[in-house]
Every structure is written in structure tokens, then in C-alpha cells.
Scaffold this motif. Structure first.
Motif, mmCIF file in Angstrom:
data_model
loop_
_atom_site.group_PDB
_atom_site.id
_atom_site.type_symbol
_atom_site.label_atom_id
_atom_site.label_comp_id
_atom_site.label_asym_id
_atom_site.label_seq_id
_atom_site.Cartn_x
_atom_site.Cartn_y
_atom_site.Cartn_z
ATOM 1 N N ARG A 16 0.839 -1.209 0.000
ATOM 2 C CA ARG A 16 0.000 0.000 0.000
ATOM 3 C C ARG A 16 0.871 1.254 0.000
ATOM 4 N NH1 ARG A 16 -2.527 0.413 5.041
ATOM 5 N NH2 ARG A 16 -3.900 -1.307 4.556
ATOM 6 N N ASP A 34 -8.199 -12.178 1.367
ATOM 7 C CA ASP A 34 -9.418 -11.593 1.917
ATOM 8 C C ASP A 34 -9.998 -10.586 0.912
ATOM 9 O OD1 ASP A 34 -10.749 -9.253 3.458
ATOM 10 O OD2 ASP A 34 -10.743 -10.900 4.899
ATOM 11 N N PRO A 35 -11.303 -10.637 0.650
ATOM 12 C CA PRO A 35 -11.917 -9.725 -0.326
ATOM 13 C C PRO A 35 -11.669 -8.240 -0.030
ATOM 14 C CG PRO A 35 -13.465 -11.455 0.257
ATOM 15 C CD PRO A 35 -12.277 -11.601 1.169
ATOM 16 N N GLU A 36 -11.611 -7.870 1.233
ATOM 17 C CA GLU A 36 -11.351 -6.468 1.573
ATOM 18 C C GLU A 36 -9.957 -6.046 1.126
ATOM 19 O OE1 GLU A 36 -12.242 -5.316 5.610
ATOM 20 O OE2 GLU A 36 -14.051 -6.543 5.617
ATOM 21 N N ILE A 37 -8.989 -6.925 1.311
ATOM 22 C CA ILE A 37 -7.615 -6.641 0.874
ATOM 23 C C ILE A 37 -7.571 -6.541 -0.645
ATOM 24 C CG2 ILE A 37 -5.276 -7.608 0.705
ATOM 25 C CD1 ILE A 37 -5.753 -8.806 3.513
ATOM 26 N N ARG A 38 -8.174 -7.528 -1.314
ATOM 27 C CA ARG A 38 -8.188 -7.515 -2.789
ATOM 28 C C ARG A 38 -8.798 -6.221 -3.310
ATOM 29 N NH1 ARG A 38 -10.816 -12.804 -2.690
ATOM 30 N NH2 ARG A 38 -12.578 -11.671 -3.565
ATOM 31 N N ASP A 39 -9.957 -5.842 -2.762
ATOM 32 C CA ASP A 39 -10.660 -4.652 -3.245
ATOM 33 C C ASP A 39 -9.865 -3.376 -2.979
ATOM 34 O OD1 ASP A 39 -12.676 -6.329 -4.076
ATOM 35 O OD2 ASP A 39 -14.011 -5.871 -2.405
ATOM 36 N N GLU A 40 -9.270 -3.271 -1.801
ATOM 37 C CA GLU A 40 -8.502 -2.068 -1.463
ATOM 38 C C GLU A 40 -7.288 -1.896 -2.374
ATOM 39 O OE1 GLU A 40 -5.748 -0.148 2.060
ATOM 40 O OE2 GLU A 40 -7.119 -1.768 2.600
ATOM 41 N N SER A 43 -8.315 -1.146 -6.003
ATOM 42 C CA SER A 43 -8.759 0.242 -6.125
ATOM 43 C C SER A 43 -7.578 1.207 -6.167
ATOM 44 C CB SER A 43 -9.689 0.578 -4.952
ATOM 45 O OG SER A 43 -10.078 1.920 -4.996
#
Length: 78
Positions: A16, A34-40, A43
């Protein structure tokens, strides 16, 4: 996936930082992270126009990065 001379940044936090600082050349995001990690991370990459892919698993990214644990994100630095 990675060339011998590639400088790598392994893990979500370090990746990041590299992406935010525009130091990333390309980013590998584990498709089983984890989907949150992938999405962040996806993005951030899209915002900075940094190429990324979801081709590998966490285990494969960890091994390719030369660590003994899995990795959700591996970034190749410029």
C-alpha cells in the motif's frame, strides 16, 4: 512471475505504501486473499494506473517472493 533483479515489496501494508508513493511497477494480488484486501489494493492500483493481476494464490505469491509464509500482495518496485 518475478525476475532475478526485481525488487519486491511483500505484504499489504508495505505494498500500500509503495502504491501510494507511485513506486510500484506492477502488483500481484492473491485471488484467495481476503476480499477487503483484494478490493482495497485493486482500487489503489486503478487510481494510480498500476497494472495488477489475480493469477496466483497466497501460497504461490509467498513462495515466489522467497518467504516461508503466504502473501496476499506482492509488489514489484520500479
Amino acid at each position: 512471475m518475478f525476475s532475478e533483479g526485481d525488487r519486491l515489496c511483500i505484504g499489504m501494508k508495505q505494498s500500500r505504501k509503495a502504491i501510494d508513493a507511485s513506486l510500484a511497477d506492477r502488483v500481484y494480488i492473491a485471488h484467495d486473499a481476503d476480499p477487503e484486501i483484494r478490493d482495497e489494493i485493486k482500487s489503489l492500483c486503478m487510481k494510480k494506473e498500476i497494472p495488477f493481476n489475480f493469477q496466483y494464490t497466497m501460497q504461490e505469491l509467498g513462495e515466489a517472493g522467497g518467504i516461508k509464509v503466504s502473501a496476499a500482495v506482492v509488489t514489484v518496485l520500479k
